[in-house]
Design a protein around this motif. Structure first.
Motif, PDB file in Angstrom:
ATOM      1  N   ILE A  17       0.846  -1.207   0.000  1.00 20.73           N
ATOM      2  CA  ILE A  17       0.000   0.000   0.000  1.00 20.73           C
ATOM      3  C   ILE A  17       0.875   1.248   0.000  1.00 20.73           C
TER       4      ILE A  17
ATOM      5  N   ASN B 212      -0.070   2.931  -3.387  1.00 25.98           N
ATOM      6  CA  ASN B 212      -1.339   3.663  -3.289  1.00 25.98           C
ATOM      7  C   ASN B 212      -1.258   5.090  -3.821  1.00 25.98           C
TER       8      ASN B 212
ATOM      9  N   ASN C 210      -4.511   5.513  -5.698  1.00 26.66           N
ATOM     10  CA  ASN C 210      -5.505   6.220  -4.879  1.00 26.66           C
ATOM     11  C   ASN C 210      -6.669   5.312  -4.478  1.00 26.66           C
TER      12      ASN C 210
ATOM     13  N   TYR D 192      -6.841   3.526  -1.500  1.00 28.41           N
ATOM     14  CA  TYR D 192      -7.135   3.736  -0.075  1.00 28.41           C
ATOM     15  C   TYR D 192      -7.233   5.221   0.223  1.00 28.41           C
TER      16      TYR D 192
ATOM     17  N   LEU E  15     -11.393   2.034   1.731  1.00 30.87           N
ATOM     18  CA  LEU E  15     -11.181   2.118   0.291  1.00 30.87           C
ATOM     19  C   LEU E  15     -12.029   3.203  -0.370  1.00 30.87           C
TER      20      LEU E  15
ATOM     21  N   GLY F  55     -12.367   1.565  -5.619  1.00 33.75           N
ATOM     22  CA  GLY F  55     -11.227   1.373  -4.724  1.00 33.75           C
ATOM     23  C   GLY F  55     -11.080  -0.087  -4.333  1.00 33.75           C
TER      24      GLY F  55
ATOM     25  N   ALA G 270      -7.818  -2.188  -5.536  1.00 33.00           N
ATOM     26  CA  ALA G 270      -6.940  -2.690  -4.470  1.00 33.00           C
ATOM     27  C   ALA G 270      -6.756  -4.194  -4.563  1.00 33.00           C
TER      28      ALA G 270
ATOM     29  N   LEU H 175      -3.169  -4.981  -3.201  1.00 38.15           N
ATOM     30  CA  LEU H 175      -3.083  -4.101  -2.034  1.00 38.15           C
ATOM     31  C   LEU H 175      -3.981  -4.584  -0.896  1.00 38.15           C
TER      32      LEU H 175
END
Length: 493
Positions: free
Chosen positions: A34, A38, A42, A44, A122, A162, A166, A171
């Motif tokens: 993450i 991330n 984007n 999380y 998320l 999200g 992820a 993630l």
């Protein structure tokens, strides 16, 4: 050794129980992923690293004593729509600024009771209103997939963008999501992941920020069909706090994986073959039909005559319920407050500043169709159409059809900031054309990756089942998954 974040839930569960890895090692691997990725994706909007490590340590203690739950030590991402005690819960909206609920949603409570670990919250379309994850106050999510030879950023679908991004980008091992008109299945199709919207009432809605209460349903997004089955088993339950949750036993969904589909009847609806549908979508659909035939299923053409009215009826019912549900956000008790000279001005200023453009559009549509003089012409008529859509499915299932096969989306993922979509909201709404009927009828539906388009982007097929017969969907989706193979993006983030 395999990168720990690339293990499926089933694989990680086995290694945790066999003490080949620890929950702390697995959680740290995801937190590292993450931190590294991330910023580009984007996915999380809040990372709960300290809480995740504490939960993982507790899981290791339980695993050490042989007391682990069904998801012991498995790190999950939670869509920002689920209330998590003392942790950011803002539905992707500015109007819930700073809100950290003092309570936990039933679905997440079930997951924690089974030993899962929370990595964070998320990103999502604001109040789950969107098909591209571009309406979030926290900015758009970027799909980990890219077209061949092109660095253009693509949408991951919405509203659970999200969650899908992820899972696809390693993630989290799996994620919670919600589906009001396709918000689990469409992003799953856009990211090469598996997403199931269970039967309405299968999962409690208590503690989930409401969009359209008669349509909303929680479900998982996962890497494969087995992982989706494992997650749904933990998420689903009867709940006294939600009068719409169904008192129906929750089966062992994982046991359905590998079950034969020989002798099953799969319906193929004529009405889902839309004018102007891309050839690739039709080819994929035909391929899915062939795979199921080869597995011993009988394919039967069917008719769902009221399908063409589903999208317009949905975009009356859903905004109507949203305008009612979102009336509670007024700046008085929690969230954003913009001062005014009196309480009316404070309400107006808070809602004007707190809601994004798409939410305002839907609230205004909903308020309009519920207003005196228009209620009968729009809302009441849409509810009658909804009954006819439900009856179409009931007729087909009563005639011996076990599940229905359709495309999941009318295209692969499109670009972030796509001008055609931005200029015409109706074009964006058409992304839900294959999914909204399932919500209108309260049925279960699963999206499973089935191939790649000419640009190397994932495409999904959808299976629709009878009420509370998610097991048939898992068995059938597994056949498609085994035939199609697994799809993962090339890492660039």
């Amino acid at each position: 050794m395999t990168d720990l974040t690339h293990l499926t839930i089933a694989e990680a569960r086995e290694q945790l129980r066999g003490k080949q890895i620890t929950a702390s090692e697995l959680t740290d691997a995801y937190l590292g992923a993450i931190e590294a990725g991330n910023g580009a994706l984007n996915a999380y909007i809040a990372v709960t690293a300290d809480q995740a490590r504490a939960m993982a340590r507790a899981s290791d203690e339980r695993l050490g004593k042989g007391e682990g739950g069904a998801l012991e030590g498995i790190p999950l991402g939670i869509k920002d729509l689920f209330a998590t005690r003392g942790v950011h819960t803002q539905a992707g909206s500015h109007i819930l600024d700073g809100f950290e609920p003092p309570y936990e949603s039933t679905v997440t409570s079930n997951l924690w009771a089974d030993g899962a670990v929370m990595l964070g919250k998320l990103n999502m379309d604001e109040f789950a209103m969107g098909s591209s994850n571009e309406t979030s106050y926290y900015g758009p999510v970027t799909n980990p997939w890219r077209a061949k030879g092109d660095n253009k950023a693509l949408v991951p679908g919405g509203s659970s963008g999200g969650s899908a991004a992820a899972v696809a980008a390693w993630l989290c091992a799996g994620a919670t999501a919600t589906d009001t008109g396709g918000s689990i299945r469409q992003p799953a199709a856009f990211t090469g992941t598996v997403g199931i919207k269970p039967t309405y009432g299968r999962c409690s809605r208590w503690g989930i920020v409401a969009f359209a209460s008669s349509l909303d349903q929680a479900g998982p997004i996962a890497r494969d069909v087995r992982d989706a089955a494992i997650l749904l088993k933990s998420m689903a339950s009867i709940d006294d706090k939600d009068t719409t949750s169904a008192d129906v036993p929750v089966p062992d969904y994982e046991a359905a994986i590998g079950r034969s589909v020989k002798g099953m009847t799969i319906g193929v609806p004529a009405e889902y073959r839309m004018d102007g549908m891309p050839g690739e979508i039709d080819t994929l659909w035909q391929q899915g039909i062939e795979w199921l035939k080869e597995a011993g299923a009988e394919i039967r053409p069917i008719s769902l005559p009221h399908t063409r009215y589903a999208l317009p009826a949905y975009y009356i019912v859903a905004p109507a319920e949203a305008s009612s549900n979102l009336a509670r956000y007024d700046g008085v008790k929690y969230g954003l407050r913009v001062p005014g000279k009196d309480i009316v001005e404070m309400y107006e200023a808070t809602r004007a500043a707190g809601f994004g453009a798409e939410v305002k559009r839907r609230v205004m549509i909903g308020t309009y169709v519920l207003s005196a003089g228009y209620y009968d012409a729009y809302y009441l008529r849409a509810q009658k159409v909804r009954t006819l859509i439900k009856r179409d499915f009931e007729t087909v299932f009563a005639d011996g059809v076990d599940a229905i096969l359709t495309p999941a989306t009318p295209s692969a993922a499109f670009g972030i900031g796509d001008q055609d979509m931005a200029a015409d909201p109706v074009k964006m709404y058409l992304n839900d054309i294959f999914t909204v009927t399932v919500n209108m009828a309260g049925l279960p539906g699963i999206a499973v990756p089935a191939g790649l388009d000419a640009n190397g982007l994932p495409l999904g097929l959808q299976l629709i089942g009878k009420p509370f017969d998610e097991e048939t969907l898992f068995a059938t989706a597994n056949v498609i998954e085994q035939a199609a193979g697994r799809f993962t993006p090339e890492k660039w983030w």
